[in-house]
Design a protein around this motif. Structure first.
Motif, PDB file in Angstrom:
ATOM      1  N   LYS A  20       0.853  -1.183   0.000  1.00 33.99           N
ATOM      2  CA  LYS A  20       0.000   0.000   0.000  1.00 33.99           C
ATOM      3  C   LYS A  20       0.887   1.230   0.000  1.00 33.99           C
ATOM      4  CE  LYS A  20      -3.510   2.485   2.675  1.00 33.99           C
ATOM      5  NZ  LYS A  20      -4.381   2.748   1.510  1.00 33.99           N
ATOM      6  N   ILE A  21       0.635   2.146  -0.945  1.00 30.96           N
ATOM      7  CA  ILE A  21       1.398   3.382  -1.036  1.00 30.96           C
ATOM      8  C   ILE A  21       0.548   4.526  -0.516  1.00 30.96           C
ATOM      9  CG2 ILE A  21       2.562   5.003  -2.585  1.00 30.96           C
ATOM     10  CD1 ILE A  21       3.084   2.669  -4.458  1.00 30.96           C
ATOM     11  N   THR A  22       1.080   5.260   0.446  1.00 26.77           N
ATOM     12  CA  THR A  22       0.363   6.366   1.062  1.00 26.77           C
ATOM     13  C   THR A  22       1.116   7.655   0.821  1.00 26.77           C
ATOM     14  OG1 THR A  22      -0.445   4.891   2.804  1.00 26.77           O
ATOM     15  CG2 THR A  22      -0.582   7.264   3.219  1.00 26.77           C
ATOM     16  N   ASN A  23       0.434   8.664   0.280  1.00 29.27           N
ATOM     17  CA  ASN A  23       1.042   9.973   0.056  1.00 29.27           C
ATOM     18  C   ASN A  23       0.504  10.966   1.076  1.00 29.27           C
ATOM     19  OD1 ASN A  23       2.201   8.851  -2.189  1.00 29.27           O
ATOM     20  ND2 ASN A  23       0.781   9.759  -3.647  1.00 29.27           N
ATOM     21  N   THR A  24       1.394  11.673   1.750  1.00 24.90           N
ATOM     22  CA  THR A  24       0.998  12.706   2.697  1.00 24.90           C
ATOM     23  C   THR A  24       1.690  13.995   2.284  1.00 24.90           C
ATOM     24  OG1 THR A  24       0.810  11.082   4.474  1.00 24.90           O
ATOM     25  CG2 THR A  24       0.931  13.393   5.116  1.00 24.90           C
ATOM     26  N   ILE A  25       0.926  14.948   1.725  1.00 24.89           N
ATOM     27  CA  ILE A  25       1.535  16.183   1.236  1.00 24.89           C
ATOM     28  C   ILE A  25       0.914  17.437   1.852  1.00 24.89           C
ATOM     29  CG2 ILE A  25       2.302  15.203  -0.951  1.00 24.89           C
ATOM     30  CD1 ILE A  25      -0.151  16.402  -2.276  1.00 24.89           C
ATOM     31  N   SER A  26      -0.153  17.279   2.610  1.00 26.97           N
ATOM     32  CA  SER A  26      -0.760  18.442   3.269  1.00 26.97           C
ATOM     33  C   SER A  26       0.119  18.876   4.428  1.00 26.97           C
ATOM     34  CB  SER A  26      -2.161  18.099   3.782  1.00 26.97           C
ATOM     35  OG  SER A  26      -3.012  17.775   2.717  1.00 26.97           O
ATOM     36  N   THR A  27       0.396  20.183   4.519  1.00 26.66           N
ATOM     37  CA  THR A  27       1.283  20.659   5.569  1.00 26.66           C
ATOM     38  C   THR A  27       0.663  20.525   6.947  1.00 26.66           C
ATOM     39  OG1 THR A  27       0.476  22.914   5.281  1.00 26.66           O
ATOM     40  CG2 THR A  27       2.429  22.283   4.029  1.00 26.66           C
ATOM     41  N   GLY A  28       1.540  20.404   7.951  1.00 29.65           N
ATOM     42  CA  GLY A  28       1.106  20.231   9.318  1.00 29.65           C
ATOM     43  C   GLY A  28       1.255  18.790   9.766  1.00 29.65           C
ATOM     44  N   SER A  29       0.765  18.495  10.952  1.00 26.16           N
ATOM     45  CA  SER A  29       0.895  17.156  11.526  1.00 26.16           C
ATOM     46  C   SER A  29      -0.383  16.356  11.329  1.00 26.16           C
ATOM     47  CB  SER A  29       1.212  17.248  13.023  1.00 26.16           C
ATOM     48  OG  SER A  29       2.467  17.832  13.245  1.00 26.16           O
ATOM     49  N   SER A  30      -0.194  15.074  11.085  1.00 26.00           N
ATOM     50  CA  SER A  30      -1.315  14.161  10.938  1.00 26.00           C
ATOM     51  C   SER A  30      -0.878  12.800  11.462  1.00 26.00           C
ATOM     52  CB  SER A  30      -1.771  14.062   9.480  1.00 26.00           C
ATOM     53  OG  SER A  30      -0.713  13.590   8.661  1.00 26.00           O
ATOM     54  N   THR A  31      -1.821  11.877  11.508  1.00 29.73           N
ATOM     55  CA  THR A  31      -1.515  10.535  12.007  1.00 29.73           C
ATOM     56  C   THR A  31      -1.697   9.515  10.902  1.00 29.73           C
ATOM     57  OG1 THR A  31      -2.204  11.105  14.251  1.00 29.73           O
ATOM     58  CG2 THR A  31      -2.133   8.773  13.691  1.00 29.73           C
ATOM     59  N   LEU A  32      -0.712   8.672  10.736  1.00 29.37           N
ATOM     60  CA  LEU A  32      -0.788   7.575   9.784  1.00 29.37           C
ATOM     61  C   LEU A  32      -0.790   6.272  10.567  1.00 29.37           C
ATOM     62  CD1 LEU A  32       1.115   7.202   6.471  1.00 29.37           C
ATOM     63  CD2 LEU A  32       1.053   5.296   8.060  1.00 29.37           C
ATOM     64  N   THR A  33      -1.825   5.475  10.388  1.00 31.44           N
ATOM     65  CA  THR A  33      -1.938   4.200  11.090  1.00 31.44           C
ATOM     66  C   THR A  33      -1.586   3.065  10.146  1.00 31.44           C
ATOM     67  OG1 THR A  33      -3.657   5.071  12.557  1.00 31.44           O
ATOM     68  CG2 THR A  33      -3.464   2.672  12.391  1.00 31.44           C
ATOM     69  N   THR A  34      -0.608   2.265  10.518  1.00 33.31           N
ATOM     70  CA  THR A  34      -0.183   1.150   9.675  1.00 33.31           C
ATOM     71  C   THR A  34      -1.246   0.058   9.653  1.00 33.31           C
ATOM     72  OG1 THR A  34       0.986   0.227  11.578  1.00 33.31           O
ATOM     73  CG2 THR A  34       2.281   1.564  10.044  1.00 33.31           C
ATOM     74  N   LEU A  35      -1.255  -0.708   8.578  1.00 30.83           N
ATOM     75  CA  LEU A  35      -2.150  -1.861   8.488  1.00 30.83           C
ATOM     76  C   LEU A  35      -1.673  -2.953   9.444  1.00 30.83           C
ATOM     77  CD1 LEU A  35      -2.634  -2.027   4.617  1.00 30.83           C
ATOM     78  CD2 LEU A  35      -4.123  -0.968   6.316  1.00 30.83           C
ATOM     79  N   SER A  36      -2.564  -3.871   9.761  1.00 35.28           N
ATOM     80  CA  SER A  36      -2.276  -4.858  10.803  1.00 35.28           C
ATOM     81  C   SER A  36      -1.074  -5.734  10.470  1.00 35.28           C
ATOM     82  CB  SER A  36      -3.511  -5.727  11.056  1.00 35.28           C
ATOM     83  OG  SER A  36      -3.886  -6.397   9.857  1.00 35.28           O
ATOM     84  N   GLY A  37      -0.822  -5.989   9.192  1.00 34.55           N
ATOM     85  CA  GLY A  37       0.284  -6.870   8.821  1.00 34.55           C
ATOM     86  C   GLY A  37       1.591  -6.158   8.545  1.00 34.55           C
TER      87      GLY A  37
END
Length: 226
Positions: A20-37
């Motif tokens: 799974k490819i996740t892009n995070t480009i919005s400025t500021g802080s956010s939370t990314l939760t990994t998949l279970s595996g």
């Protein structure tokens, strides 16, 4: 206007054998939760670039153009260990503001942080007789007087290097163009025969599935014949 940074990835390897490819480009802080595996991630972490400087215009003998801002730091993670089904804080740094008016320097960008790894903000570009900002990549020096000092890149130092220095501007002549900020792969380019120098080259990366260039430096501003 300086470009915002970005964090591209992680590639979340799951038990089914897919990514799974996740892009995070919005400025500021956010939370990314990994998949279970998920156990390992790859990530590309880029900070916000520095803002360009401004000169004083054609009537000034001191500085007629502003140097380009440096690119935000460029860092990668490969097979970095993580825990599945776990939230991770991601911070994407915004680009620095350009000079608000002549004559003055721009502003440094902002750092990006992911998985305990920080990419340093790009350094600001400046007018001809000031010192440009250090950072992931450093800022460039403006034209005319051109006694200023380029910003140093890879500051603080990382291995591999997160960026390069901007360019100074010696022996500047009409039309008094400015020098470029540093990029991820190359130093900024000096103004030549008074013509503005481009920013340092970025680095290609295919983490998104397509090869794209990232973290190029800002070009120097055009000057005025005199």
């Amino acid at each position: 206007m300086a470009a915002n940074g970005g964090i591209i990835g992680p590639v979340n390897t799951i038990s089914a054998g897919k990514n799974k490819i996740t892009n995070t480009i919005s400025t500021g802080s956010s939370t990314l939760t990994t998949l279970s595996g998920t156990r390992l991630v790859d990530a590309l972490i880029i900070a916000g670039g520095g803002g360009g400087g401004a000169g004083e215009g054609p009537s000034s003998p001191g500085s007629t153009s502003g140097g380009g801002g440096g690119a935000g730091g460029y860092r990668t993670l490969s097979s970095h260990p993580v825990t599945g089904n776990t939230p991770y804080t991601i911070t994407v740094g915004a680009g620095g503001a350009g000079s608000p008016g002549s004559p003055s320097s721009g502003s440094n960008g902002n750092p990006s942080v992911a998985f305990c790894t920080t990419s340093t903000a790009g350094g600001f570009g400046t007018r001809g007789n000031d010192t440009a900002g250090p950072g992931g990549s450093g800022g460039g020096v403006g034209g005319a007087c051109a006694t200023g000092t380029a910003g140093t890149g890879n500051t603080p130092p990382t291995t591999p290097s997160q960026g390069n220095s901007g360019a100074d501007n010696p022996n500047n002549s009409s039309p008094y163009g400015a020098s470029g900020g540093g990029g991820a792969s190359c130093v900024g380019v000096q103004a030549t025969s008074g013509n503005a120098g481009p920013g340092g080259c970025g680095t290609d990366n295919d983490i998104s599935g397509s090869t794209v260039g990232y973290a190029g430096g800002g070009g120097g501003g055009a000057g005025y014949p005199g």
